[in-house]
Design a protein around this motif. Structure first.
Motif, mmCIF file in Angstrom:
data_model
loop_
_atom_site.group_PDB
_atom_site.id
_atom_site.type_symbol
_atom_site.label_atom_id
_atom_site.label_comp_id
_atom_site.label_asym_id
_atom_site.label_seq_id
_atom_site.Cartn_x
_atom_site.Cartn_y
_atom_site.Cartn_z
ATOM 1 N N ARG A 1 -112.689 69.172 -20.692
ATOM 2 C CA ARG A 1 -112.128 70.642 -21.556
ATOM 3 C C ARG A 1 -113.041 71.643 -21.181
ATOM 4 N NH1 ARG A 1 -112.250 66.619 -25.515
ATOM 5 N NH2 ARG A 1 -110.003 65.931 -26.488
ATOM 6 N N ASP A 2 -114.236 71.516 -20.608
ATOM 7 C CA ASP A 2 -115.182 72.473 -20.235
ATOM 8 C C ASP A 2 -114.731 73.290 -18.873
ATOM 9 O OD1 ASP A 2 -116.565 71.974 -22.349
ATOM 10 O OD2 ASP A 2 -117.914 70.347 -21.311
ATOM 11 N N LEU A 3 -113.700 72.628 -18.190
ATOM 12 C CA LEU A 3 -113.257 73.329 -16.917
ATOM 13 C C LEU A 3 -111.897 73.945 -17.082
ATOM 14 C CD1 LEU A 3 -114.324 70.085 -14.676
ATOM 15 C CD2 LEU A 3 -115.404 72.409 -15.174
ATOM 16 N N PRO A 4 -111.751 74.927 -16.178
ATOM 17 C CA PRO A 4 -112.498 75.496 -15.228
ATOM 18 C C PRO A 4 -113.465 76.348 -15.704
ATOM 19 C CG PRO A 4 -110.817 76.838 -14.910
ATOM 20 C CD PRO A 4 -110.644 75.728 -16.283
ATOM 21 N N LYS A 5 -114.750 76.560 -14.993
ATOM 22 C CA LYS A 5 -115.746 77.706 -15.359
ATOM 23 C C LYS A 5 -115.480 78.906 -14.467
ATOM 24 C CE LYS A 5 -118.174 76.134 -18.935
ATOM 25 N NZ LYS A 5 -117.133 76.403 -19.913
ATOM 26 N N ILE B 1 -108.580 91.740 -29.189
ATOM 27 C CA ILE B 1 -108.195 90.497 -29.805
ATOM 28 C C ILE B 1 -107.992 89.057 -29.162
ATOM 29 C CG2 ILE B 1 -105.829 90.853 -29.397
ATOM 30 C CD1 ILE B 1 -105.154 90.425 -32.497
ATOM 31 N N LYS B 2 -108.306 87.931 -29.737
ATOM 32 C CA LYS B 2 -108.212 86.687 -29.234
ATOM 33 C C LYS B 2 -107.286 85.649 -29.998
ATOM 34 C CE LYS B 2 -111.092 82.904 -27.939
ATOM 35 N NZ LYS B 2 -112.535 82.291 -27.625
ATOM 36 N N LEU B 3 -106.461 84.924 -29.337
ATOM 37 C CA LEU B 3 -105.839 83.887 -30.110
ATOM 38 C C LEU B 3 -106.323 82.725 -29.663
ATOM 39 C CD1 LEU B 3 -103.411 82.484 -31.305
ATOM 40 C CD2 LEU B 3 -102.219 82.952 -29.336
ATOM 41 N N ASP B 4 -106.773 81.849 -30.797
ATOM 42 C CA ASP B 4 -107.418 80.523 -30.439
ATOM 43 C C ASP B 4 -106.359 79.301 -30.795
ATOM 44 O OD1 ASP B 4 -108.358 78.100 -30.171
ATOM 45 O OD2 ASP B 4 -110.483 78.669 -31.343
ATOM 46 N N ASP B 5 -105.563 79.137 -29.742
ATOM 47 C CA ASP B 5 -104.463 78.026 -29.925
ATOM 48 C C ASP B 5 -105.040 76.590 -29.436
ATOM 49 O OD1 ASP B 5 -104.390 78.636 -27.300
ATOM 50 O OD2 ASP B 5 -102.361 79.138 -27.177
ATOM 51 N N SER B 6 -106.283 76.375 -29.242
ATOM 52 C CA SER B 6 -106.823 75.117 -29.009
ATOM 53 C C SER B 6 -106.327 74.077 -30.064
ATOM 54 C CB SER B 6 -108.286 75.178 -28.696
ATOM 55 O OG SER B 6 -108.763 75.364 -29.929
ATOM 56 N N THR C 1 -114.819 90.278 -29.242
ATOM 57 C CA THR C 1 -113.598 89.944 -29.862
ATOM 58 C C THR C 1 -113.908 90.570 -31.393
ATOM 59 O OG1 THR C 1 -113.549 87.743 -28.712
ATOM 60 C CG2 THR C 1 -112.121 88.001 -30.799
ATOM 61 N N GLN C 2 -112.683 91.590 -31.585
ATOM 62 C CA GLN C 2 -112.839 92.240 -33.058
ATOM 63 C C GLN C 2 -111.954 91.399 -33.798
ATOM 64 O OE1 GLN C 2 -111.394 95.974 -31.293
ATOM 65 N NE2 GLN C 2 -113.550 97.025 -31.954
ATOM 66 N N VAL C 3 -110.881 90.859 -33.499
ATOM 67 C CA VAL C 3 -110.081 89.887 -34.373
ATOM 68 C C VAL C 3 -109.757 88.712 -33.568
ATOM 69 C CG1 VAL C 3 -107.764 90.131 -35.400
ATOM 70 C CG2 VAL C 3 -109.115 92.277 -35.009
ATOM 71 N N VAL C 4 -109.883 87.597 -34.187
ATOM 72 C CA VAL C 4 -109.269 86.310 -33.667
ATOM 73 C C VAL C 4 -108.226 85.829 -34.480
ATOM 74 C CG1 VAL C 4 -111.231 84.983 -35.146
ATOM 75 C CG2 VAL C 4 -110.148 84.169 -33.178
ATOM 76 N N ILE C 5 -107.329 85.461 -34.074
ATOM 77 C CA ILE C 5 -105.861 84.907 -34.490
ATOM 78 C C ILE C 5 -106.081 83.321 -34.712
ATOM 79 C CG2 ILE C 5 -103.626 84.778 -34.593
ATOM 80 C CD1 ILE C 5 -103.186 87.349 -32.968
ATOM 81 N N ILE C 6 -106.073 82.817 -35.901
ATOM 82 C CA ILE C 6 -106.026 81.348 -35.891
ATOM 83 C C ILE C 6 -104.937 80.866 -36.750
ATOM 84 C CG2 ILE C 6 -107.385 79.715 -37.081
ATOM 85 C CD1 ILE C 6 -109.743 81.102 -36.426
ATOM 86 N N PRO C 7 -103.796 80.119 -35.962
ATOM 87 C CA PRO C 7 -102.709 79.852 -36.532
ATOM 88 C C PRO C 7 -103.014 78.682 -37.500
ATOM 89 C CG PRO C 7 -102.923 79.656 -34.014
ATOM 90 C CD PRO C 7 -104.164 79.757 -34.600
ATOM 91 N N ILE C 8 -102.315 78.494 -38.502
ATOM 92 C CA ILE C 8 -102.473 77.683 -39.568
ATOM 93 C C ILE C 8 -101.100 76.611 -39.332
ATOM 94 C CG2 ILE C 8 -102.592 77.132 -42.041
ATOM 95 C CD1 ILE C 8 -104.749 79.016 -40.921
ATOM 96 N N TRP D 1 -112.281 73.896 -38.358
ATOM 97 C CA TRP D 1 -113.343 73.986 -37.388
ATOM 98 C C TRP D 1 -113.514 75.586 -36.571
ATOM 99 C CZ3 TRP D 1 -117.177 70.868 -35.251
ATOM 100 C CH2 TRP D 1 -117.666 71.046 -33.930
ATOM 101 N N LYS D 2 -112.184 76.013 -36.174
ATOM 102 C CA LYS D 2 -112.129 77.249 -35.907
ATOM 103 C C LYS D 2 -112.655 78.357 -36.563
ATOM 104 C CE LYS D 2 -108.000 76.184 -33.184
ATOM 105 N NZ LYS D 2 -106.536 76.376 -32.976
ATOM 106 N N PHE D 3 -112.459 78.224 -37.991
ATOM 107 C CA PHE D 3 -113.152 79.244 -39.091
ATOM 108 C C PHE D 3 -114.609 79.451 -38.775
ATOM 109 C CE2 PHE D 3 -109.629 79.193 -42.703
ATOM 110 C CZ PHE D 3 -108.719 79.627 -41.688
ATOM 111 N N SER D 4 -115.185 78.152 -38.690
ATOM 112 C CA SER D 4 -116.644 77.866 -38.807
ATOM 113 C C SER D 4 -117.097 78.749 -37.290
ATOM 114 C CB SER D 4 -117.268 76.472 -38.497
ATOM 115 O OG SER D 4 -116.694 76.040 -40.133
ATOM 116 N N GLU D 5 -116.337 78.205 -36.312
ATOM 117 C CA GLU D 5 -117.024 78.701 -34.934
ATOM 118 C C GLU D 5 -116.881 80.152 -34.732
ATOM 119 O OE1 GLU D 5 -114.729 76.729 -31.725
ATOM 120 O OE2 GLU D 5 -115.577 78.097 -30.211
#
Lengths: 478, 478
Positions: free
Chosen positions: A132-136, B323-328, B292-299, B334-338
């Motif tokens: 999950r940490d790759l690629p860097k 802006i960034k989208l975290d779709d991991s 990143t000024q705005v992060v989008i977190i899908p619920i 967890w994403k909120f805290s991060e």
């Protein structure tokens, strides 16, 4: 006129003495100055502004391909440098060693980074655990030091500025893909921004980077027929990963070594710009990296309204190009020579007669052509001309490079070409390092690269006559 | 939920142990990592992205005030460092000495620049001849080294990144004007970009830069009541010019010495941002320097259409903010805290219920407030909120700074305040260094500056009771 003549006369003719021409241009265009420490250069504002434009445009391309910038320490402990055997052998002879901090002798001496593979490897070993940490995909802008005493501004200096990309991947395939992707980023950048055509290919084993499994390169040809390595991209395989223990857990929960790459470009590119585009009036800058794209020179500026008009044009045109107004009290002729020397792509002349006719004169640095343009059309005409100059410089450089590229079938032809008409020599090679050594001994030419675009110009090696494996570009190099 | 808790729990409470809280935030927000060389830090992508935003916005301000960037060598020969007596005394004890190049011992040892006054002076002596060559307004972005063993990320490291401005002027008045102009550029930058209020003033002689005639400073106050010197601007008078022979011919054809300044800001500013705005959930970044000024977190991102909608919003809004989208596949909690840990100013939540109502939830990092916004209004609402967050952070920081600024009329009050309620102490001073020494001995507080805005809070020195000359800001400092 005496003054103006002096400004121009002080440059050596490039056909008479190319190295002296180069030194003259670097000095007269205010690019660098020597410092009291032999081998180190001061990059002056005009030279640094070119570097900033290179940086900005390269950095955008790195970010667009998913890379992030970081900053690693400038020091490497000796024990860390020694972890990869080939790497330390390549670099240890040319590093600067720090032995004391203040009054105290250090327990272990540390070197100033000549390149940062070892630092990135140590960092990667700490931060990479899982697939999950790759690629860097990391890059760094910094300066590095290689202890050399024979130096030339931009081309070879003890300290130089560069960027070094360092990446880690899950598989060998991904690492190879990255290595070639970045080589292409470099080649496209040279063509589209610096207007320099390059040959893409792989280095022979002899010319490989210390510790790399494969080194790829882009090679350009200077006015004097000498080659310049303009950027390199290395695939390390898992050699560094094994030396530094960089492992990750894959999806099947098995430990694997990462595969790594590194790639770099340096301030040497400014040397390439000078030697590819320059002429006997000085520097010629492609508009994309010209700190000043248009210089306004008022004619008869003491006459009423001229300076006001020039200032008005400057304000108006500053939205469409990097523009400068020289309203100093030097003569117009002196200014012409000065900005020719500095390679400013376009000169805009405006005087009382032009104002009467609502026009300006635009003079191209690349062709010398003068174009009369209505003041109402500057906003369309200037961008058009800048684009045309950029394209013309690339075309001229490509034609010159091609006209200085020769084919040799045997050593007699090889020696004749390289001595009488220096340039790239295309010749077949058996793959044996002994032949590379012989060729270098006889001609002072080295293998520049095994180009991706192979041609079968012969069936046997130019040197030993045994069956040929590759067509190689050869040349004397900076 | 266990995982989410863990992410937050691992930060120490700032009220319990501020230094540990700081270390935790630096680590958990992925700003830096340690290298194997004690005292050197690795600036990771997120930390470096903050530095790039600082650089870009400071550099624009330097260029707007007529400054040009250059690059000087990183090495200073020992003989050059020794040319100005006070300067060498200040820096020699903390420089890294290079004694060998490759295998060879150097004839003269060289140090890695701790600061570059001597290099600029040597260069100025070479390039300045006439009044026409003045002023010289140069700046350099680079790293410098000061050999210290007690280090903390960003605040004090052996190597750090900075900019150093170095200027040369015809007259003492112009040099003084420049010194104050750049101090104001720094103060405005801190206020308008970093949302950090600063006190502007002059350093006492004891706290002056080695070799300077006057040192001006901007001082900020951290959450824990300790002061941080956030930028300095020095007027050298003609002291360095005399030591290095930097002279010009004036309009009357007479030889004159130039007057010089230097001014610098460093990666320490990132430490200030952390300690001024941070809280027990981690970093809080002012929008102006948030990578990143705005992060989008899908619920409920597994539900149909959610990820598509989130991606669509990202593309749409990328024109108005970073802006960034975290779709991991991590949980939303967890994403909120991060991203709270990373100090992202705005979180945009979008889930199936929001989509039904054509809305999104915007959560502010600074206040925790949640705002429901129609998807049609995001383009106006987001910039408004970012502006409001920026303003709110400055206001809160100013209120906190003011509430931690105390007045002391005598040493009893001084000691009580600094021990019980750490912060700035405003107190009168006679101008005698002995009193500074006594105060430092008794309270561990140093004079931060003699502020430009003087208040006559008493008539006698807080320490000796003799007639007071200045009101001084005192504090324990980083």
């Amino acid at each position: 006129m005496a003054k103006e003549k002096k400004f121009v006369e002080s440059i050596t003719d490039m056909e008479l003495d190319f190295p002296q021409w180069y030194t003259d241009v670097v000095k007269k265009a205010d690019l660098t100055e020597y410092s009291s420490l032999k081998g180190c250069m001061i990059i002056r504002p005009y030279g640094y502004a070119i570097w900033e434009l290179i940086q900005k445009q390269l950095d955008e391309r790195f970010k667009a391909t998913g890379h992030e910038n970081v900053y690693m320490p400038m020091f490497i402990p000796e024990s860390l440098l020694q972890k990869e055997k080939d790497h330390v052998e390549g670099f240890a002879p040319e590093v600067a060693w720090v032995t004391h901090g203040g009054d105290k002798k250090l327990e272990e001496r540390i070197c100033v980074r000549p390149t940062s593979e070892t630092l990135f490897c140590e960092h990667y070993a700490n931060i990479i655990q899982s697939y999950r940490d790759l690629p860097k995909l990391y890059n760094q802008w910094c300066s590095v030091v290689r202890w050399e005493k024979t130096t030339r501004p931009f081309l070879r200096t003890m300290e130089f500025l560069w960027q070094e990309g360092h990446t880690a991947h899950a598989t060998a395939e991904e690492a190879q893909e990255e290595t070639l992707k970045m080589l292409n980023v470099y080649a496209d950048f040279c063509r589209d921004v610096l207007a320099i055509p390059v040959i893409k290919g792989e280095k022979t084993e002899k010319e490989r980077f210390a510790g790399a499994a494969h080194t790829f390169t882009i090679e350009s040809l200077m006015h004097d027929g000498k080659a310049l390595q303009s950027g390199t991209s290395h695939n390390f395989g898992d050699g560094f990963a094994k030396a530094f223990g960089i492992q990750y857990t894959d999806k099947d929960n098995k430990l694997q070594y990462v595969h790594q790459t590194s790639w770099g470009m340096t301030t040497r590119l400014i040397g390439a710009i000078i030697m590819v585009h320059g002429d006997n009036s000085g520097l010629v800058l492609p508009p994309m990296i010209a700190p000043t794209q248009v210089v306004i020179i008022p004619i008869a500026q003491h006459k009423e309204g001229v300076l006001e008009k020039a200032g008005e044009l400057k304000d108006r045109l500053s939205f469409i190009c990097r523009i400068k107004l020289d309203d100093s009290d030097k003569s117009a002729g002196w200014k012409f020579s000065e900005y020719e020397m500095k390679g400013v792509p376009l000169r805009l002349e405006i005087g009382p007669k032009d104002m009467e006719k609502n026009q300006a004169v635009l003079a191209r640095r690349d062709t010398g052509e003068k174009i009369i343009v209505s003041l109402d059309e500057l906003e369309t005409k200037i961008p058009e001309l800048l684009k045309d100059i950029q394209a013309n410089l690339l075309q001229k450089a490509t034609e010159r490079r091609d006209s200085k590229t020769y084919v040799a079938h045997n050593m007699e032809e090889f020696e004749k070409e390289i001595n009488e008409t220096p340039g790239f020599i295309k010749a077949m090679w058996c793959g044996d390092q002994a032949c590379e050594d012989t060729i270098k001994e006889k001609t002072a030419a080295t293998s520049r690269c095994i180009p991706f675009e192979q041609e079968e110009i012969d069936t046997v090696c130019v040197c030993c006559g045994k069956p040929a494996k590759h067509m190689v570009y050869w040349g004397r190099a900076y």
